[in-house]
Motif scaffolding. Structure first.
Motif, PDB file in Angstrom:
ATOM      1  N   GLY A   1      44.642 135.825  80.099  1.00  0.00           N
ATOM      2  CA  GLY A   1      44.476 137.269  80.148  1.00  0.00           C
ATOM      3  C   GLY A   1      45.798 137.993  80.375  1.00  0.00           C
ATOM      4  O   GLY A   1      46.042 139.062  79.807  1.00  0.00           O
ATOM      5  N   ALA A   2      46.659 137.391  81.181  1.00  0.00           N
ATOM      6  CA  ALA A   2      47.947 138.014  81.501  1.00  0.00           C
ATOM      7  C   ALA A   2      48.823 138.149  80.267  1.00  0.00           C
ATOM      8  O   ALA A   2      49.640 139.067  80.146  1.00  0.00           O
ATOM      9  N   LEU A   3      48.646 137.204  79.309  1.00  0.00           N
ATOM     10  CA  LEU A   3      49.444 137.221  78.080  1.00  0.00           C
ATOM     11  C   LEU A   3      49.211 138.519  77.312  1.00  0.00           C
ATOM     12  O   LEU A   3      50.140 139.063  76.700  1.00  0.00           O
ATOM     13  N   HIS A  31      58.951 143.679  85.257  1.00  0.00           N
ATOM     14  CA  HIS A  31      58.017 142.554  85.197  1.00  0.00           C
ATOM     15  C   HIS A  31      57.959 141.996  83.765  1.00  0.00           C
ATOM     16  O   HIS A  31      58.112 140.794  83.553  1.00  0.00           O
ATOM     17  N   SER A  32      57.762 142.902  82.806  1.00  0.00           N
ATOM     18  CA  SER A  32      57.649 142.425  81.427  1.00  0.00           C
ATOM     19  C   SER A  32      58.991 141.928  80.910  1.00  0.00           C
ATOM     20  O   SER A  32      59.050 141.046  80.072  1.00  0.00           O
ATOM     21  N   GLU A  33      60.076 142.492  81.434  1.00  0.00           N
ATOM     22  CA  GLU A  33      61.390 142.019  80.974  1.00  0.00           C
ATOM     23  C   GLU A  33      61.636 140.584  81.407  1.00  0.00           C
ATOM     24  O   GLU A  33      62.343 139.842  80.749  1.00  0.00           O
ATOM     25  N   ILE A  34      61.066 140.206  82.516  1.00  0.00           N
ATOM     26  CA  ILE A  34      61.223 138.822  82.966  1.00  0.00           C
ATOM     27  C   ILE A  34      60.279 137.911  82.178  1.00  0.00           C
ATOM     28  O   ILE A  34      60.645 136.842  81.745  1.00  0.00           O
ATOM     29  N   THR A  35      59.055 138.347  81.954  1.00  0.00           N
ATOM     30  CA  THR A  35      58.051 137.467  81.387  1.00  0.00           C
ATOM     31  C   THR A  35      58.100 137.405  79.862  1.00  0.00           C
ATOM     32  O   THR A  35      57.804 136.372  79.289  1.00  0.00           O
ATOM     33  N   MET A  91      46.470 131.084  72.199  1.00  0.00           N
ATOM     34  CA  MET A  91      47.071 131.933  73.228  1.00  0.00           C
ATOM     35  C   MET A  91      46.913 131.266  74.599  1.00  0.00           C
ATOM     36  O   MET A  91      47.772 131.386  75.464  1.00  0.00           O
ATOM     37  N   ARG A  92      45.801 130.559  74.779  1.00  0.00           N
ATOM     38  CA  ARG A  92      45.550 129.860  76.044  1.00  0.00           C
ATOM     39  C   ARG A  92      46.630 128.802  76.312  1.00  0.00           C
ATOM     40  O   ARG A  92      47.121 128.665  77.429  1.00  0.00           O
ATOM     41  N   GLN A  93      47.010 128.061  75.231  1.00  0.00           N
ATOM     42  CA  GLN A  93      48.055 127.046  75.396  1.00  0.00           C
ATOM     43  C   GLN A  93      49.408 127.678  75.732  1.00  0.00           C
ATOM     44  O   GLN A  93      50.183 127.137  76.514  1.00  0.00           O
ATOM     45  N   ILE A  94      49.672 128.813  75.081  1.00  0.00           N
ATOM     46  CA  ILE A  94      50.938 129.496  75.361  1.00  0.00           C
ATOM     47  C   ILE A  94      50.959 129.957  76.823  1.00  0.00           C
ATOM     48  O   ILE A  94      51.953 129.782  77.528  1.00  0.00           O
TER      49      ILE A  94
END
Lengths: 195, 195
Positions: B46-48, B8-12, B34-37
């Motif tokens: 939050g997922a970031l 999952h993290s390798e894709i994102t 971070m919200r814009q990213i």
């Protein structure tokens, strides 16, 4: 841009610009608020707007006065002589002028993108004017057979990038004096354009 | 730094870094949240934070992976031959590598000041490693009598500044091809260090 005239603004304008220069260079233009600049000057944020309509105008004034000073200083110093003499004078002048103004040079490269189109075009125009002064020296030398610079425009940009780079590593009191740095860079530039 | 592993993290992760690079280069690190990213990636803010502890870590990863790629690419390409051959390869490599990555190069120069001391030192160390590769070529040429570079450290910094400057003006489809730019800069560098 609108600016108040009179003795009051003449006293405060330079202080505002000095405070903005210091804060922009230290923290970056985007991270500094008008409120912080006002605090640095020791006035209320509202008072700042008597002197400048907005933060971008402050940035623009800083970048413009830096370029105006650079061009005026070179024009005052530029002498006649051979293209080789004039090129040497330019190399030593550029290094010295920039080392004297690390914050303004840093800002000029870092924050150009924060100017609106119109202000950006003015600064770009002034840069071009400065570059043209070096390019005319290179062209004169090339035409006289003293230099070989097949593309004087690229040689101009290459020399300015090389010389401006000194600001990124030079430390006062380090192993090299400014004069030694001037000698070493002049040796490289002289050879780079040699016929 | 802590980072989640697994598919999952390798894709994102790469998508987050690509989004951060694009936004930082366009608007400046300080102006991007971070919200814009997260919005650019298409995830919740939050997922970031599952992938990166903070914005500075994202910036650091971008600058570090740029330097790692630069050094690895040069090490893969660097050939033997005379110091002159190796210098020519370096000049052409540096211009080409940087022109292929305008956003990463821009970020590397513009946003270095936003790193904390520890991360800054790591990036500075990688820059030094890259500079050392050029300096070794210059020193070999100087010792063999092929070059005259009385101060190989300064010659290294001057050449890198000159070459990196190409990124500030080169436009794809302009009057000069990348190869022509490489030819012109190689001519200047070759002469600048000539014995």
């Amino acid at each position: 841009m609108a600016r108040k005239t009179g003795s009051h603004s003449e006293i405060t304008g330079p202080r505002i610009r000095a405070a903005a220069l210091k804060l922009f260079a230290r923290h970056g233009y985007a991270a500094v608020s008008m409120r912080q600049i006002a605090a640095e000057v020791g006035v209320q944020a509202g008072a700042l707007y008597l002197y400048t309509p907005d933060k971008e105008t402050l940035l623009f004034e800083l970048l413009k006065s830096h370029m105006d000073d650079l061009i005026a200083a070179w024009d005052a110093e530029a002498t006649g002589g051979t293209p080789l003499d004039r090129l040497e004078a330019f190399v030593r002048f550029h290094i010295r002028f920039n080392l004297d103004r690390p914050d303004a040079v840093f800002l000029s490269y870092m924050e150009l993108r924060n100017l609106g189109d119109e202000n950006f075009a003015i600064i770009e125009g002034l840069r071009r004017e400065y570059e043209n002064r070096l390019e005319r020296i290179l062209r004169a030398g090339h035409e006289a057979g003293a230099f070989s610079t097949p593309d004087t425009k690229l040689a101009t940009l290459a020399i300015i990038a090389m010389l401006t780079g000194v600001n990124t590593w030079y430390r006062e009191g380090g192993r090299l004096s400014r004069d030694s740095v001037g000698d070493i860079y002049w040796d490289m530039v002289r050879k780079a354009v040699a016929a």
